[in-house]
Each structure stands twice: as C-alpha cells, then as structure tokens.
Design a protein around this motif. Structure first.
Motif, mmCIF file in Angstrom:
data_model
loop_
_atom_site.group_PDB
_atom_site.id
_atom_site.type_symbol
_atom_site.label_atom_id
_atom_site.label_comp_id
_atom_site.label_asym_id
_atom_site.label_seq_id
_atom_site.Cartn_x
_atom_site.Cartn_y
_atom_site.Cartn_z
ATOM 1 N N GLU A 182 54.616 25.739 34.337
ATOM 2 C CA GLU A 182 54.906 27.151 33.671
ATOM 3 C C GLU A 182 54.804 26.678 32.368
ATOM 4 N N MET A 183 54.355 27.814 31.606
ATOM 5 C CA MET A 183 54.158 27.757 30.303
ATOM 6 C C MET A 183 54.824 29.070 29.485
ATOM 7 N N PRO A 184 55.983 28.739 29.079
ATOM 8 C CA PRO A 184 56.527 29.733 28.386
ATOM 9 C C PRO A 184 55.724 30.368 27.012
ATOM 10 N N TYR A 185 55.952 31.397 26.832
ATOM 11 C CA TYR A 185 55.112 32.248 25.812
ATOM 12 C C TYR A 185 55.797 33.317 25.131
ATOM 13 N N ASP A 186 55.460 33.736 23.775
ATOM 14 C CA ASP A 186 55.657 34.481 22.962
ATOM 15 C C ASP A 186 54.862 35.594 22.902
ATOM 16 N N VAL A 187 53.673 35.114 22.799
ATOM 17 C CA VAL A 187 52.397 36.042 22.633
ATOM 18 C C VAL A 187 51.214 35.617 23.582
ATOM 19 N N LEU A 188 50.733 36.515 24.515
ATOM 20 C CA LEU A 188 49.711 36.094 25.212
ATOM 21 C C LEU A 188 48.517 37.050 25.098
ATOM 22 N N VAL A 189 47.204 36.297 24.778
ATOM 23 C CA VAL A 189 46.029 36.929 24.637
ATOM 24 C C VAL A 189 45.199 36.720 25.616
ATOM 25 N N TRP A 190 44.581 37.513 26.498
ATOM 26 C CA TRP A 190 43.739 37.316 27.592
ATOM 27 C C TRP A 190 42.228 37.728 27.136
ATOM 28 N N THR A 191 41.407 36.705 27.203
ATOM 29 C CA THR A 191 39.931 37.125 27.144
ATOM 30 C C THR A 191 39.062 36.801 28.077
ATOM 31 N N GLY A 192 39.704 36.588 29.263
ATOM 32 C CA GLY A 192 39.023 35.865 30.485
ATOM 33 C C GLY A 192 37.830 36.509 31.157
ATOM 34 N N GLY A 193 37.262 37.878 30.949
ATOM 35 C CA GLY A 193 36.170 38.183 31.651
ATOM 36 C C GLY A 193 36.064 39.586 31.392
ATOM 37 N N ILE A 194 35.032 40.274 31.904
ATOM 38 C CA ILE A 194 34.664 41.666 31.360
ATOM 39 C C ILE A 194 34.359 42.211 32.970
ATOM 40 N N THR A 195 34.557 43.790 32.562
ATOM 41 C CA THR A 195 34.299 44.727 33.969
ATOM 42 C C THR A 195 33.774 46.081 33.341
#
Length: 397
Positions: free
Chosen positions: A244-257
């Motif tokens: 588990e990783m608590p977060y305040d801001v999450l940015v996702w750049t993991g792929g394209i479609t």
C-alpha cells in the motif's frame, strides 16, 4: 473542381501536415484547386513533449503553444471544434458543436488517449498528462497538497509509469518542490523492472541516477493493481496482500490507446490498442482517409509499427502532406520508414541524450544533452511558426 483536404488534430501530426501542405500545394500548382480545412478542439498547437514544464511553472504555457491560425496558408480555414465521429460513406467529419464537414481527402492526427488497462479506480482517481489543462491541473494539485502538508507529514505525490512522460513529470514535480521548498515526497512507480523499460541498460541507469539525485523515490517491479481515493495498491494476488502506498496526488502516464472519436467508424483498428491501421503511405482501410501519429499503427514491415513519438509524428507529417497532394493528382504515393534519431529526456533541469543521430556518442548528460533537448523543441516551433517564436521559447525549456 476543388478538392477539399481536411486535417483533424493539431498535434505534431496535424500541425506538421498543415505545414507540409503549405509547400506541397503551391509546388504542385494546385492553389485555387485545393481547399484546406483544419479542425481542432483548441485553437493552438501544443508542443506536447515539453508540456511537463508547465507542471513546475504554468507561465511556460505561452512559450510552448502556437496559434493554429498563424500556421494556416491563405487558402486554408481553421475550425475550432471537437471531432466526434466520422462517416466514410458520406465523407463527413462530425463535430460536437458545428455542422458536419465534408471532405475529399482526410488526414486523422487526433493523437491518443490515456490507457488505464482496466485497473480498478485508476481512471477515477488519477490525473493524466495529455494536454495543457492536464499539466496545469497537476501543478495546482501538487501546490494545494503541499500547502496542506508539513515537513513532518509531507504530501505524497505518485507518478505511475516510468516512460518518457512519467520520468519528465516526476522530474518537474521534484524541481517544483525544490524551488518552493515544499514538503513533498515524489515517487515514480513502474511495473516492469527498470525505469524507461525496454531500453538499453546504459540509458536506464543514467536516467535512474538523475532521478535519484533529484530526490525521486523509484519503485519498480510491481504493477498497480488497484487505486482508491487515498491509496495505490501494488502487486498482490490470491495468497499475497498488495503493498500500500498512500497518496495525495496521483499522476498516471502508463500507456496510450485510441481516441473515442474513432470508435464508431468503419476504419480497421487494432482491437487491443484501438488505434487505426495504416500502410506505409498512411492510407487506412479507406483510400480517402490517411492517419499518422499516435492515432495510427503505421506498418513498418515484419509485423513492426512506428513508435508513438513526437519525432515519428513530425517526420511522417512531411510525407503525409506530399501524399495528400499526390492523392488529389491521382499520382503514386510515397512510403515512409521511421528512422530512430535518438532520445532526449529531461529530469528537471538535467537532461539525458541517447544514441543521437550523427553524434559519435552513446548516452550522455550535462550541458550538451540539455542544449540538444532545448534545441529540438525550438527547432520544431521555428519550423511550423517562426524563428522568433522558437527563440522566445529557449529560456523556458
């Protein structure tokens, strides 16, 4: 009879094709015989591979955007609207707000959307980095999270995906933290075993070193399995609880479609990536429709396709402009082969250059790499706009 060429999208693919047509149409003696209509949701071209700069400093936006109207030839028209559909039988592009636009030949350069791979909660809770608005939202979210944090309890910012966008986003967030002395911890999460996956170890280690020097915590080897409004869950399975990783801001750049605009067309697409199949001359399954950039899977032979990179899009665009003119004249089309000219990556104020075409070096950093990274962006802006606009952007790259 006048032929109408319609270009949809103002990324590297669309802007580059319009720039190519500005030369190709007059050179072919077709002024007055060809009408150009350029459609895009926004009235500017964004230098997307520099959009991460806005995360640190939103004022950079004015330097990495170019008004579409300023790039049009006199015989072109710009329509600011969002394309939402395509009717290949009637040869029309359907718009969100305006009337459908007829075409004789169509170039699709609508780019791509972020892929979430069905990960529970990811779409709902993550920010993305596909637009100027996205970069501004990341800046605002990091700033707000830092304002509510303290040195004893710093804000936790997680960037998912350690490809080019993730690496550069993490670097800019770390640079923002340092410039503002903000209480922020930055984490870069990658499911595969190393940052910049599927690339040589030399460049991977060079990037890792810069990220670590910038104070970015790197977590490789476990895929994100679930996200809720407070926690990112890594790995796990039937007999193992996820980390588990608590977060305040999450940015996702993991792929394209593929973009949803192409969902209801007759064009042949890849079922998994939802991107349009295109031949090496950029023709799709419909001879009147061409596709380049992230929109397309462009055949390169031996079951290979061109990569979804800025360099691939803007080098393809030059040939796409030629082929649209050849199509109008009913002439044979040219084919395009992607040539890898190397990779330029920024990590905050540092940069890495890898296998740059015509240079006798492998992987290097320092002032030389930083100069090349800036020069690539400036050269592109100058080529589609003006040298003055390009040089104006230099100090902010």
């Amino acid at each position: 009879m006048t032929d109408r060429i319609v270009v949809v999208g103002a990324g590297y693919a669309g802007a580059g094709t319009v720039d190519s047509l500005k030369d190709e149409v007059p050179d072919a003696g077709l002024e007055g015989d060809v009408e150009l209509v350029w459609i895009n949701e926004h009235d500017y071209h964004l230098v997307l591979h520099e959009s991460h700069r806005v995360i640190r400093d939103p004022s950079v936006a004015s330097k990495i955007t170019v008004p579409c109207e300023s790039m049009l030839p006199d015989w072109g028209e710009f329509v600011q609207d969002r394309a939402v559909g395509l009717d290949t039988d009637d040869r029309t592009v359907e718009l969100e707000d305006g009337d459908p636009v007829d075409y004789d030949y169509l170039l699709l350069g609508v780019g791509s959307a972020t892929a979430f791979f069905g990960i529970d909660g990811l779409r709902e809770h993550a920010l993305t980095l596909k637009s100027l608005a996205d970069a501004r939202e990341i800046h605002h979210s990091v700033r707000e999270a830092a304002a509510d944090a303290s040195v004893a309890d710093p804000a936790q910012v997680i960037v998912g995906g350690a490809g080019l966008s993730g690496i550069q986003a993490a670097g800019e967030i770390a640079a923002y933290r340092d410039e503002h002395n903000a209480p922020v911890d930055v984490h870069l999460v990658e499911g595969l075993e190393e940052v910049f996956p599927n690339n040589p170890d030399e460049v991977q280690q060079a990037i890792r070193s810069r990220l670590e020097d910038a104070g970015v915590n790197i977590e490789c080897g476990e895929f994100i399995s679930e996200v809720d409004d407070e926690t990112v869950y890594l790995g796990g399975g039937e007999d193992e609880a996820p980390d588990e990783m608590p977060y305040d801001v999450l940015v996702w750049t993991g792929g394209i479609t593929g973009r949803e605009e192409l969902e209801n067309t007759d064009l042949e697409r890849d079922e998994r990536s939802r991107r349009v199949f295109a031949d090496r001359d950029f023709r799709t399954s419909d001879d009147r429709v061409f596709a380049i950039g992230d929109t397309a899977l462009i055949d390169q032979g031996d079951d290979d396709v061109a990569p979804p990179t800025a360099v691939a899009a803007w080098t393809a665009a030059e040939v796409a402009g030629e082929n649209l003119v050849h199509a109008v004249l009913d002439e044979p089309l040219s084919t395009w082969t992607y040539e890898d000219k190397g990779t330029l990556i920024s990590v905050g104020d540092e940069a890495i250059a890898h296998e740059i075409d015509a240079l006798p070096f492998g992987t290097f950093g320092g002032p030389g790499a930083k100069f090349l990274k800036k020069a690539a962006a400036v050269r592109w802006i100058a080529s589609i706009s003006s040298v003055g606009r390009g040089m104006s952007a230099w100090s902010d790259m």
